[in-house]
Design an enzyme around this catalytic site. Structure first.
Site, PDB file in Angstrom:
ATOM      1  N   TYR A  19     -15.095   0.958  -6.890  1.00 10.40           N
ATOM      2  CA  TYR A  19     -16.361   1.668  -6.697  1.00 10.40           C
ATOM      3  C   TYR A  19     -17.231   1.559  -7.943  1.00 10.40           C
ATOM      4  O   TYR A  19     -18.397   1.953  -7.912  1.00 10.40           O
ATOM      5  CB  TYR A  19     -16.088   3.134  -6.339  1.00 10.40           C
ATOM      6  CG  TYR A  19     -15.195   3.259  -5.122  1.00 10.40           C
ATOM      7  CD1 TYR A  19     -15.713   3.058  -3.845  1.00 10.40           C
ATOM      8  CD2 TYR A  19     -13.829   3.519  -5.249  1.00 10.40           C
ATOM      9  CE1 TYR A  19     -14.893   3.126  -2.730  1.00 10.40           C
ATOM     10  CE2 TYR A  19     -13.000   3.583  -4.147  1.00 10.40           C
ATOM     11  CZ  TYR A  19     -13.537   3.389  -2.890  1.00 10.40           C
ATOM     12  OH  TYR A  19     -12.712   3.445  -1.788  1.00 10.40           O
ATOM     13  N   LYS A  32       0.855  -1.181   0.000  1.00 13.89           N
ATOM     14  CA  LYS A  32       0.000   0.000   0.000  1.00 13.89           C
ATOM     15  C   LYS A  32       0.896   1.237   0.000  1.00 13.89           C
ATOM     16  O   LYS A  32       1.721   1.429   0.892  1.00 13.89           O
ATOM     17  CB  LYS A  32      -0.906   0.005   1.233  1.00 13.89           C
ATOM     18  CG  LYS A  32      -1.769   1.254   1.303  1.00 13.89           C
ATOM     19  CD  LYS A  32      -2.807   1.181   2.396  1.00 13.89           C
ATOM     20  CE  LYS A  32      -3.595   2.473   2.480  1.00 13.89           C
ATOM     21  NZ  LYS A  32      -4.651   2.404   3.499  1.00 13.89           N
ATOM     22  N   ARG A  46     -10.762   9.905   1.783  1.00  9.82           N
ATOM     23  CA  ARG A  46     -10.608  10.600   3.070  1.00  9.82           C
ATOM     24  C   ARG A  46     -11.715  11.635   3.252  1.00  9.82           C
ATOM     25  O   ARG A  46     -12.153  11.886   4.380  1.00  9.82           O
ATOM     26  CB  ARG A  46      -9.213  11.215   3.179  1.00  9.82           C
ATOM     27  CG  ARG A  46      -8.133  10.122   3.248  1.00  9.82           C
ATOM     28  CD  ARG A  46      -6.717  10.691   3.270  1.00  9.82           C
ATOM     29  NE  ARG A  46      -5.732   9.621   3.151  1.00  9.82           N
ATOM     30  CZ  ARG A  46      -4.429   9.834   2.970  1.00  9.82           C
ATOM     31  NH1 ARG A  46      -3.963  11.062   2.890  1.00  9.82           N
ATOM     32  NH2 ARG A  46      -3.597   8.808   2.884  1.00  9.82           N
ATOM     33  N   GLU A  67       7.369  -6.732   1.120  1.00  8.65           N
ATOM     34  CA  GLU A  67       6.156  -6.648   1.943  1.00  8.65           C
ATOM     35  C   GLU A  67       5.227  -7.849   1.698  1.00  8.65           C
ATOM     36  O   GLU A  67       4.659  -8.400   2.625  1.00  8.65           O
ATOM     37  CB  GLU A  67       5.395  -5.346   1.642  1.00  8.65           C
ATOM     38  CG  GLU A  67       6.035  -4.083   2.219  1.00  8.65           C
ATOM     39  CD  GLU A  67       5.778  -3.921   3.722  1.00  8.65           C
ATOM     40  OE1 GLU A  67       5.200  -4.834   4.351  1.00  8.65           O
ATOM     41  OE2 GLU A  67       6.179  -2.875   4.276  1.00  8.65           O
ATOM     42  N   SER A  85     -10.222   5.556  -4.753  1.00  3.46           N
ATOM     43  CA  SER A  85     -11.176   6.662  -4.910  1.00  3.46           C
ATOM     44  C   SER A  85     -10.730   7.711  -5.938  1.00  3.46           C
ATOM     45  O   SER A  85     -11.538   8.191  -6.724  1.00  3.46           O
ATOM     46  CB  SER A  85     -11.417   7.317  -3.551  1.00  3.46           C
ATOM     47  OG  SER A  85     -10.207   7.775  -2.978  1.00  3.46           O
ATOM     48  N   LYS A 106       1.382  10.080   5.719  1.00  7.66           N
ATOM     49  CA  LYS A 106       1.440   8.662   6.100  1.00  7.66           C
ATOM     50  C   LYS A 106       2.715   7.978   5.594  1.00  7.66           C
ATOM     51  O   LYS A 106       2.780   6.765   5.497  1.00  7.66           O
ATOM     52  CB  LYS A 106       0.175   7.950   5.603  1.00  7.66           C
ATOM     53  CG  LYS A 106      -1.122   8.506   6.201  1.00  7.66           C
ATOM     54  CD  LYS A 106      -2.336   7.624   5.912  1.00  7.66           C
ATOM     55  CE  LYS A 106      -3.581   8.145   6.642  1.00  7.66           C
ATOM     56  NZ  LYS A 106      -4.747   7.229   6.513  1.00  7.66           N
ATOM     57  N   LYS A 159      -2.133  -1.501  -3.834  1.00  4.27           N
ATOM     58  CA  LYS A 159      -3.010  -0.336  -3.782  1.00  4.27           C
ATOM     59  C   LYS A 159      -2.179   0.945  -3.839  1.00  4.27           C
ATOM     60  O   LYS A 159      -1.199   1.033  -3.122  1.00  4.27           O
ATOM     61  CB  LYS A 159      -3.787  -0.381  -2.465  1.00  4.27           C
ATOM     62  CG  LYS A 159      -4.663   0.818  -2.225  1.00  4.27           C
ATOM     63  CD  LYS A 159      -5.269   0.735  -0.858  1.00  4.27           C
ATOM     64  CE  LYS A 159      -6.107   1.957  -0.606  1.00  4.27           C
ATOM     65  NZ  LYS A 159      -6.629   1.999   0.726  1.00  4.27           N
TER      66      LYS A 159
HETATM   67  C1  PBG Z   1      -7.366   3.601   5.492  1.00  9.53           C
HETATM   68  C2  PBG Z   1      -7.719   3.368   4.079  1.00  9.53           C
HETATM   69  C3  PBG Z   1      -7.546   4.295   3.037  1.00  9.53           C
HETATM   70  C4  PBG Z   1      -8.126   3.721   1.904  1.00  9.53           C
HETATM   71  C5  PBG Z   1      -8.590   2.458   2.265  1.00  9.53           C
HETATM   72  N1  PBG Z   1      -8.311   2.248   3.624  1.00  9.53           N
HETATM   73  C6  PBG Z   1      -7.015   5.672   3.041  1.00  9.53           C
HETATM   74  C7  PBG Z   1      -5.695   5.943   3.580  1.00  9.53           C
HETATM   75  O1  PBG Z   1      -4.836   5.077   3.729  1.00  9.53           O
HETATM   76  O2  PBG Z   1      -5.478   7.112   3.913  1.00  9.53           O
HETATM   77  C8  PBG Z   1      -8.214   4.391   0.580  1.00  9.53           C
HETATM   78  C9  PBG Z   1      -9.219   3.868  -0.370  1.00  9.53           C
HETATM   79  C10 PBG Z   1      -9.489   4.732  -1.534  1.00  9.53           C
HETATM   80  O3  PBG Z   1      -8.868   5.791  -1.756  1.00  9.53           O
HETATM   81  O4  PBG Z   1     -10.388   4.353  -2.307  1.00  9.53           O
HETATM   82  N2  PBG Z   1      -6.478   2.799   6.126  1.00  9.53           N
END
Ligand code: PBG
Length: 336
Positions: free
Chosen positions: A326, A208, A218, A246, A287, A230, A261
């Site tokens: 989505y 990720k 968010r 990982e 997203s 992050k 991701k």
């Molecule tokens: C949180 C999480 C996130 C997403 C899924 N789980 C956001 C982040 O890490 O800040 C993002 C999903 C998306 O953007 O569709 N742990």
């Protein structure tokens, strides 16, 4: 008289003519290498408190935060369309958030009550719950934070294990750690096994990345970090070998499915993960990827349906066995 598949204007003496296989729709269907099906899709959904409410997320047109009653109706429909799994994300009211995310393992919390209700109403749908602290913490980070703003690994993992256990107790089929703390998959596997939840699976967000593509999500959860970013836990976008490391660790710790991701800007990572592991590989069409297509389509700049199918097919072609998207509902309808 020449038939439709003959042609006299050849001047090149070619042995191989790849276009032969593209001549008709039927032929193209016959030699197609990648097929997107409804079985590949996992639908991420947002639940909030309240009743009779459905609120569209401005940066994700067509996606809603649902109160439980309407979420159950929507899930029944999603299941009817043949979608096998949903990934659940909670919108936690500000007054339930604290520094350490204690609401995340409340047996009567929003996620836990929602999972119980889903498994009762639509037992066949596979329910995947997110394991991370960001929707539950006042500071919006995925982990516990010390007085200097440092994200603490091992104490966070302890909370994540509690959270995962409470989700399993509520009836989750898979728990999906999306936090990127070290050692969390192993700790979660251990506590699930110790408590008898040997059949609850782990869908690990293994690679990720610290991505700007998460912005709309968010917004959906009001979970943007209140300070910093992050980058001390999510991966650097420039790294590929680290993704394999990982993935390897998560498999050793007990992951059942590994995930990359975001998806679109990371197709090379999906591909490398696929050829380096025998586990199913998931990709998260996040997203921001969704928002870009929706925005361009709303302006009439692209053909939305074609771009959606092309995008998701590229993820499968890269090596994704499963796609969190989505677009799942729209795609299920298109594939019918
Ligand atoms: C949180 C999480 C996130 C997403 C899924 N789980 C956001 C982040 O890490 O800040 C993002 C999903 C998306 O953007 O569709 N742990």
């Amino acid at each position: 008289m020449l038939s439709a598949n003959s042609n006299t204007d050849q001047s090149l003496n070619l042995v191989q003519r790849p276009r032969r296989l593209r001549r008709t729709e039927t032929l193209r269907n016959m030699v197609r290498e990648t097929t997107l099906t409804v079985d590949d899709l996992i639908y991420p959904m947002f639940v909030m408190t309240g009743e009779g409410q459905k609120v569209e997320i401005p940066s994700m047109p067509g996606c809603y935060r649902y109160s439980l009653d309407l979420l159950l109706k929507e899930i029944a429909e999603v299941s009817q369309l043949g979608i096998g799994a949903i990934a659940l994300f909670p919108v936690i009211p500000e007054d339930k958030k604290d520094d350490t995310g204690t609401e995340s393992y409340n047996p009567e919390g929003l996620v836990q009550t929602t999972v119980k209700a889903i498994k009762k109403a639509v037992p066949d749908i596979i329910v995947i719950t997110d394991v991370a602290l960001d929707p539950f913490t006042t500071h919006g980070h995925d982990g516990l934070v010390d007085e200097n703003g440092v994200i603490l690994n091992d104490p966070t993992v302890e909370v994540l294990a509690k959270m995962a256990l409470s989700q399993a107790q509520a009836g989750a089929d898979f728990v999906a750690p999306s936090d990127m703390m070290d050692g969390r998959v192993g700790a979660i596997r251990q506590v699930l096994d110790a408590e008898g939840y040997i059949n609850v699976g782990i869908l690990a967000y293994s690679a990720k990345y610290a991505s700007a593509y998460y912005g709309p999500f968010r917004d959906a959860l009001d979970s943007a970090p209140k300070f910093g970013d992050k980058k001390t836990y999510q991966m650097d976008a420039a790294n590929a070998k680290e993704a394999l490391k990982e993935v390897e660790l998560d498999i050793a710790e007990g992951a059942d499915i590994v995930m990359v991701k975001p998806a679109l800007a990371y197709l090379d990572i999906i591909h490398q993960v696929k050829i380096n592991t025998n586990l199913p590989v998931a990709a998260y069409n996040v997203s921001g990827e969704y928002a870009m297509i929706k925005a361009a389509a709303a302006n009439g700049w692209i053909d939305e349906k074609k771009v959606i199918l092309e995008t998701l097919t590229s993820m499968k072609r890269a090596g994704a066995d499963l796609i969190l998207t989505y677009f799942a509902k729209e795609v299920a309808l298109m594939l019918m």
